[in-house]
Write a protein that holds these residues in place. Sequence first.
Motif, PDB file in Angstrom:
ATOM      1  N   GLY A 106      -1.907  25.502 -32.042  1.00  8.10           N
ATOM      2  CA  GLY A 106      -2.016  26.155 -30.696  1.00  8.10           C
ATOM      3  C   GLY A 106      -2.777  25.366 -29.831  1.00  8.10           C
ATOM      4  O   GLY A 106      -2.737  24.267 -29.882  1.00  8.10           O
ATOM      5  N   TRP A 107      -3.502  26.150 -29.079  1.00  9.36           N
ATOM      6  CA  TRP A 107      -3.950  25.589 -27.803  1.00  9.36           C
ATOM      7  C   TRP A 107      -5.386  25.802 -27.576  1.00  9.36           C
ATOM      8  O   TRP A 107      -5.717  26.948 -27.586  1.00  9.36           O
ATOM      9  CB  TRP A 107      -3.221  25.628 -26.553  1.00  9.36           C
ATOM     10  CG  TRP A 107      -1.763  25.455 -26.697  1.00  9.36           C
ATOM     11  CD1 TRP A 107      -0.631  26.029 -27.203  1.00  9.36           C
ATOM     12  CD2 TRP A 107      -1.041  24.343 -25.960  1.00  9.36           C
ATOM     13  NE1 TRP A 107       0.426  25.493 -27.153  1.00  9.36           N
ATOM     14  CE2 TRP A 107       0.317  24.533 -26.639  1.00  9.36           C
ATOM     15  CE3 TRP A 107      -1.539  22.992 -25.613  1.00  9.36           C
ATOM     16  CZ2 TRP A 107       1.035  23.299 -26.527  1.00  9.36           C
ATOM     17  CZ3 TRP A 107      -0.636  21.974 -25.485  1.00  9.36           C
ATOM     18  CH2 TRP A 107       0.683  22.016 -25.854  1.00  9.36           C
ATOM     19  N   LEU A 108      -6.290  24.853 -27.596  1.00  9.98           N
ATOM     20  CA  LEU A 108      -7.443  24.848 -27.479  1.00  9.98           C
ATOM     21  C   LEU A 108      -8.331  24.592 -26.140  1.00  9.98           C
ATOM     22  O   LEU A 108      -7.907  23.978 -25.359  1.00  9.98           O
ATOM     23  CB  LEU A 108      -8.139  23.660 -28.319  1.00  9.98           C
ATOM     24  CG  LEU A 108      -9.524  24.060 -28.846  1.00  9.98           C
ATOM     25  CD1 LEU A 108      -9.708  25.413 -29.482  1.00  9.98           C
ATOM     26  CD2 LEU A 108      -9.959  22.848 -29.633  1.00  9.98           C
ATOM     27  N   ALA A 109      -9.075  25.773 -25.845  1.00  9.03           N
ATOM     28  CA  ALA A 109      -9.996  25.608 -24.558  1.00  9.03           C
ATOM     29  C   ALA A 109     -11.214  25.465 -24.905  1.00  9.03           C
ATOM     30  O   ALA A 109     -11.562  26.120 -25.818  1.00  9.03           O
ATOM     31  CB  ALA A 109      -9.860  26.962 -23.806  1.00  9.03           C
ATOM     32  N   ALA A 110     -12.214  24.611 -24.332  1.00  6.93           N
ATOM     33  CA  ALA A 110     -13.540  24.553 -24.623  1.00  6.93           C
ATOM     34  C   ALA A 110     -14.421  24.060 -23.482  1.00  6.93           C
ATOM     35  O   ALA A 110     -13.974  23.366 -22.719  1.00  6.93           O
ATOM     36  CB  ALA A 110     -13.696  23.386 -25.779  1.00  6.93           C
ATOM     37  N   CYS A 111     -15.625  24.687 -23.653  1.00  5.91           N
ATOM     38  CA  CYS A 111     -16.497  24.154 -22.400  1.00  5.91           C
ATOM     39  C   CYS A 111     -17.980  24.300 -23.011  1.00  5.91           C
ATOM     40  O   CYS A 111     -18.472  24.914 -23.738  1.00  5.91           O
ATOM     41  CB  CYS A 111     -16.263  25.489 -21.160  1.00  5.91           C
ATOM     42  SG  CYS A 111     -16.870  27.082 -21.591  1.00  5.91           S
TER      43      CYS A 111
END
Length: 292
Positions: free
Chosen positions: A275-280
């Motif tokens: 999948g596609w990972l978003a991180a902050c």
Amino acid sequence: MTQAPDSTMTAPAPSGWRWDSPAARKAGDVSAHARLYLRMMAQSDYAVRLAPAVGKNYVDVLDIGAGGGSVTRHCLADGARWCAVEPNPAMGEALAAQAPALAARGIRLEHIAARWQDLPKSVHADAVFAFNIGDSHHAADALFDALAPRARREMVWIVPAQAAPASFCLAGFLPADFYSDNAVNRQPAVERTLEQLGQSRQPAQIDYIDWQCRFNFATRQEAARHFLERLDCSADSTQGRALRAYLDHALQAAGDFAGNATRFAARNCQNGGNGWLAACAKRSAVVRWFFS
């Protein structure tokens, strides 16, 4: 952190997301939002970072807005009493799912499906927790006045401390231009907390803890829907087009994340790390009072 593309790809956004906002009601029911939040926290290192800062071996806890108990359960001594006050049904299900593991440690979980405003005056504990609940920075004075008399020894809150919308977990993944038109969104929530408390209710101790919020979206389309809902904008608006262009640039395939981030995502994501990972980056304030 992924760098933002050219600033012409960004656009200002409406005020931040809240579960009871018109945008939230349009996007779905509160239980659906709660389940997504639980998945997001399971993929993040929030509990790993925050639990040690709160402390361990608590034996009698009143946990306001307990959620799924991701931090609290790590702070309890074997044989403890955990009174979890949580009105959201999905959060209640997450608490109930922990019953076998808690029972193995002799921990007594008492779930009260109510708001803190509706608690009987007879409910007390040695320690009172309030972790990441909106009223800690929307009505901090009222929350303090209601909870402090219930704490025999200590009260601990966790309050968002990043300069981004407090209730939009992945806001930091976006360039600030998407949400910084609203001054409230730029001010760390803990600053509002301290302002609302006034001089007479100031905490004895504040510790600031950095952690990372992560979520693995199954598809780019799922990621776009999530951010469009949080910004309450349509896909074909100027802002929506700028958002989709930014996500095309910034989302990373989960397998491309190196080191600990990859291993953590693969271990916790339902789709096995694809999948596609978003991180902050995130920051939370652990705010503490002591009572004799």
